[in-house]
Structure formats: structure tokens, C-alpha cells
Design a protein around this motif. Structure first.
Motif, PDB file in Angstrom:
ATOM      1  N   LEU A 226      21.168  34.583 -89.981  1.00  0.00           N
ATOM      2  CA  LEU A 226      20.132  35.206 -89.168  1.00  0.00           C
ATOM      3  C   LEU A 226      20.679  35.641 -87.805  1.00  0.00           C
ATOM      4  O   LEU A 226      20.408  36.748 -87.334  1.00  0.00           O
ATOM      5  N   VAL A 227      21.469  34.781 -87.198  1.00  0.00           N
ATOM      6  CA  VAL A 227      22.045  35.093 -85.882  1.00  0.00           C
ATOM      7  C   VAL A 227      22.990  36.295 -85.978  1.00  0.00           C
ATOM      8  O   VAL A 227      22.937  37.203 -85.143  1.00  0.00           O
ATOM      9  N   GLU A 228      23.834  36.323 -86.996  1.00  0.00           N
ATOM     10  CA  GLU A 228      24.781  37.437 -87.129  1.00  0.00           C
ATOM     11  C   GLU A 228      24.066  38.743 -87.426  1.00  0.00           C
ATOM     12  O   GLU A 228      24.440  39.792 -86.888  1.00  0.00           O
ATOM     13  N   VAL A 229      23.037  38.709 -88.259  1.00  0.00           N
ATOM     14  CA  VAL A 229      22.252  39.923 -88.522  1.00  0.00           C
ATOM     15  C   VAL A 229      21.561  40.358 -87.235  1.00  0.00           C
ATOM     16  O   VAL A 229      21.553  41.547 -86.895  1.00  0.00           O
ATOM     17  N   GLY A 230      21.014  39.422 -86.495  1.00  0.00           N
ATOM     18  CA  GLY A 230      20.351  39.750 -85.233  1.00  0.00           C
ATOM     19  C   GLY A 230      21.291  40.395 -84.232  1.00  0.00           C
ATOM     20  O   GLY A 230      20.925  41.352 -83.550  1.00  0.00           O
ATOM     21  N   LYS A 231      22.506  39.900 -84.165  1.00  0.00           N
ATOM     22  CA  LYS A 231      23.484  40.476 -83.234  1.00  0.00           C
ATOM     23  C   LYS A 231      23.917  41.868 -83.667  1.00  0.00           C
ATOM     24  O   LYS A 231      24.100  42.749 -82.839  1.00  0.00           O
ATOM     25  N   ALA A 232      24.065  42.056 -84.987  1.00  0.00           N
ATOM     26  CA  ALA A 232      24.543  43.340 -85.505  1.00  0.00           C
ATOM     27  C   ALA A 232      23.426  44.386 -85.583  1.00  0.00           C
ATOM     28  O   ALA A 232      23.703  45.571 -85.650  1.00  0.00           O
ATOM     29  N   LYS A 233      22.179  43.945 -85.622  1.00  0.00           N
ATOM     30  CA  LYS A 233      20.991  44.785 -85.821  1.00  0.00           C
ATOM     31  C   LYS A 233      20.867  45.230 -87.285  1.00  0.00           C
ATOM     32  O   LYS A 233      19.848  45.055 -87.886  1.00  0.00           O
ATOM     33  N   THR A 234      21.908  45.843 -87.837  1.00  0.00           N
ATOM     34  CA  THR A 234      21.961  46.245 -89.242  1.00  0.00           C
ATOM     35  C   THR A 234      23.361  45.957 -89.740  1.00  0.00           C
ATOM     36  O   THR A 234      24.344  46.285 -89.066  1.00  0.00           O
ATOM     37  N   ILE A 235      23.456  45.356 -90.945  1.00  0.00           N
ATOM     38  CA  ILE A 235      24.756  44.961 -91.472  1.00  0.00           C
ATOM     39  C   ILE A 235      24.684  44.949 -92.999  1.00  0.00           C
ATOM     40  O   ILE A 235      23.607  44.757 -93.562  1.00  0.00           O
ATOM     41  N   SER A 236      25.826  45.150 -93.652  1.00  0.00           N
ATOM     42  CA  SER A 236      25.855  45.065 -95.111  1.00  0.00           C
ATOM     43  C   SER A 236      26.097  43.619 -95.540  1.00  0.00           C
ATOM     44  O   SER A 236      26.562  42.800 -94.750  1.00  0.00           O
ATOM     45  N   LEU A 237      25.794  43.331 -96.793  1.00  0.00           N
ATOM     46  CA  LEU A 237      26.022  41.998 -97.336  1.00  0.00           C
ATOM     47  C   LEU A 237      27.502  41.623 -97.243  1.00  0.00           C
ATOM     48  O   LEU A 237      27.842  40.514 -96.831  1.00  0.00           O
ATOM     49  N   ASN A 238      28.387  42.556 -97.591  1.00  0.00           N
ATOM     50  CA  ASN A 238      29.824  42.273 -97.538  1.00  0.00           C
ATOM     51  C   ASN A 238      30.314  42.030 -96.118  1.00  0.00           C
ATOM     52  O   ASN A 238      31.125  41.142 -95.877  1.00  0.00           O
ATOM     53  N   GLU A 239      29.813  42.794 -95.176  1.00  0.00           N
ATOM     54  CA  GLU A 239      30.196  42.592 -93.776  1.00  0.00           C
ATOM     55  C   GLU A 239      29.726  41.227 -93.281  1.00  0.00           C
ATOM     56  O   GLU A 239      30.450  40.525 -92.586  1.00  0.00           O
ATOM     57  N   LEU A 240      28.519  40.858 -93.681  1.00  0.00           N
ATOM     58  CA  LEU A 240      27.963  39.565 -93.278  1.00  0.00           C
ATOM     59  C   LEU A 240      28.765  38.423 -93.896  1.00  0.00           C
ATOM     60  O   LEU A 240      29.094  37.450 -93.217  1.00  0.00           O
ATOM     61  N   ALA A 241      29.097  38.552 -95.176  1.00  0.00           N
ATOM     62  CA  ALA A 241      29.897  37.532 -95.855  1.00  0.00           C
ATOM     63  C   ALA A 241      31.253  37.375 -95.176  1.00  0.00           C
ATOM     64  O   ALA A 241      31.725  36.254 -94.968  1.00  0.00           O
ATOM     65  N   GLU A 242      31.855  38.483 -94.800  1.00  0.00           N
ATOM     66  CA  GLU A 242      33.155  38.430 -94.122  1.00  0.00           C
ATOM     67  C   GLU A 242      33.044  37.765 -92.758  1.00  0.00           C
ATOM     68  O   GLU A 242      33.866  36.926 -92.397  1.00  0.00           O
ATOM     69  N   LEU A 243      32.018  38.105 -92.012  1.00  0.00           N
ATOM     70  CA  LEU A 243      31.794  37.503 -90.689  1.00  0.00           C
ATOM     71  C   LEU A 243      31.640  35.992 -90.775  1.00  0.00           C
ATOM     72  O   LEU A 243      32.147  35.253 -89.931  1.00  0.00           O
ATOM     73  N   LEU A 244      30.930  35.530 -91.805  1.00  0.00           N
ATOM     74  CA  LEU A 244      30.650  34.104 -91.945  1.00  0.00           C
ATOM     75  C   LEU A 244      31.682  33.387 -92.813  1.00  0.00           C
ATOM     76  O   LEU A 244      31.559  32.189 -93.060  1.00  0.00           O
ATOM     77  N   ASN A 245      32.667  34.143 -93.263  1.00  0.00           N
ATOM     78  CA  ASN A 245      33.752  33.576 -94.075  1.00  0.00           C
ATOM     79  C   ASN A 245      33.208  32.915 -95.354  1.00  0.00           C
ATOM     80  O   ASN A 245      33.582  31.803 -95.699  1.00  0.00           O
ATOM     81  N   LEU A 246      32.291  33.629 -96.032  1.00  0.00           N
ATOM     82  CA  LEU A 246      31.682  33.146 -97.267  1.00  0.00           C
ATOM     83  C   LEU A 246      31.900  34.168 -98.379  1.00  0.00           C
ATOM     84  O   LEU A 246      32.090  35.357 -98.099  1.00  0.00           O
ATOM     85  N   ASP A 247      31.846  33.715 -99.637  1.00  0.00           N
ATOM     86  CA  ASP A 247      31.961  34.673-100.739  1.00  0.00           C
ATOM     87  C   ASP A 247      30.633  35.412-100.884  1.00  0.00           C
ATOM     88  O   ASP A 247      29.579  34.967-100.422  1.00  0.00           O
ATOM     89  N   SER A 248      30.690  36.561-101.538  1.00  0.00           N
ATOM     90  CA  SER A 248      29.512  37.432-101.641  1.00  0.00           C
ATOM     91  C   SER A 248      28.352  36.784-102.379  1.00  0.00           C
ATOM     92  O   SER A 248      27.191  37.003-102.024  1.00  0.00           O
ATOM     93  N   SER A 249      28.645  35.972-103.410  1.00  0.00           N
ATOM     94  CA  SER A 249      27.546  35.357-104.167  1.00  0.00           C
ATOM     95  C   SER A 249      26.786  34.336-103.312  1.00  0.00           C
ATOM     96  O   SER A 249      25.553  34.278-103.353  1.00  0.00           O
ATOM     97  N   THR A 250      27.515  33.550-102.532  1.00  0.00           N
ATOM     98  CA  THR A 250      26.864  32.592-101.630  1.00  0.00           C
ATOM     99  C   THR A 250      26.044  33.334-100.580  1.00  0.00           C
ATOM    100  O   THR A 250      24.901  32.973-100.291  1.00  0.00           O
TER     101      THR A 250
END
Length: 147
Positions: A42-66
Motif C-alpha cells: 500500500l505504501v509503495e503504491v501510494g508513493k508511486a501513485k500508479t504502478i504495475s504489478l511487476n514493478e511493485l513486486a520488484e520494489l518489494l523484492n517479492l515474486d509476482s505470484s506473491t
């Protein structure tokens, strides 16, 4: 102190730092009724305003399914919404809903107040040193991925 002792001391200090921040984050996230992982998303989406699932996964160092499960839960809770990109329909944009914005703001205000207090507890003459040391530590960790 020799190199091995420094490495052990660094490990212990980082462990204490992670645990201290983890306890803080769990307390802060639970007050908003979401999990720690959801809070980070939620915090990363809020900071980015708009983001893709892959970008979010990369930012949080998580795999795409998680990341996908986390986002699904936040969408179901009406905190995030997905929108198709007008130019590329395969690209899904993730952004906060109005309710998500309120929780994001609550988290941000709480964390800002907390870290202002932390900074105040550090001698003013040492603050730049602490910040530089943390940057060096983060860079070294990124260069030396574990496991």
C-alpha cells in the motif's frame, strides 16, 4: 577488533535493527487492519501513485505470484484498484482507492512522526554520519545478495 569480529558484530546489529523495525511495522500495520506485507504494498503504491504489478513486486523484492495475491487481497478490501493501460491493454496499472489513500496517509503520518522522534534522539552532530552509514550498508547489502 579483527575482521571476523566486525562481521559478527555487524550481523548482530543488523538483526537488532531489523527486529526493532519489524516490531514497529507490525504495530503500525495492525492498527490499520492490514498485514505487514499489505502495508508495504500500500505504501509503495501510494508513493508511486500508479504502478504495475511487476514493478511493485520488484520494489518489494517479492515474486509476482506473491505480489498478485497481496494485490488481490487489497483490491478485495477496496484499498487498491486495477486499471488497464489505454495504450497497452496487457499492462495493468495499480493505484489506491479513496479508502486506500486514507490508510496510506495514516501510515505515512505515523511513520513520519516516529522517525522524527528517532532523528531527534540522535545527536545533531552525528545525524549525517548515521545517514551515510545506512546508505553504505544498503549499497553493500545490494551488492552482496544472500541466499
Amino acid at each position: 577488533m579483527n575482521y571476523n569480529n566486525h562481521a559478527q558484530q555487524l550481523r548482530e546489529l543488523v538483526k537488532v535493527l531489523i527486529r526493532s523495525l519489524g516490531i514497529l511495522e507490525k504495530d503500525e500495520a495492525s492498527c490499520c487492519g492490514i498485514t505487514l506485507g499489505q502495508c508495504h504494498a500500500l505504501v509503495e503504491v501510494g508513493k508511486a501513485k500508479t504502478i504495475s504489478l511487476n514493478e511493485l513486486a520488484e520494489l518489494l523484492n517479492l515474486d509476482s505470484s506473491t505480489m498478485s495475491r497481496t494485490v488481490n487481497n487489497l483490491v478485495n478490501a477496496n484499498l487498491l484498484e486495477r486499471k488497464m493501460d489505454e495504450s497497452d491493454r496487457r499492462y495493468i496499472q495499480i493505484q489506491l482507492t479513496e479508502e486506500g489513500k486514507k490508510i496510506f496517509q495514516t501510515i505515512e503520518e505515523s511513520m513520519e512522526a516516529y522517525f522524527h522522534g528517532v532523528l531527534q534522539a540522535i545527536d545533531e552532530s552525528k545525524r549525517d554520519q548515521v545517514m551515510e552509514s545506512l546508505r553504505l550498508l544498503i549499497d553493500a547489502i545490494k551488492k552482496n545478495k544472500c541466499c
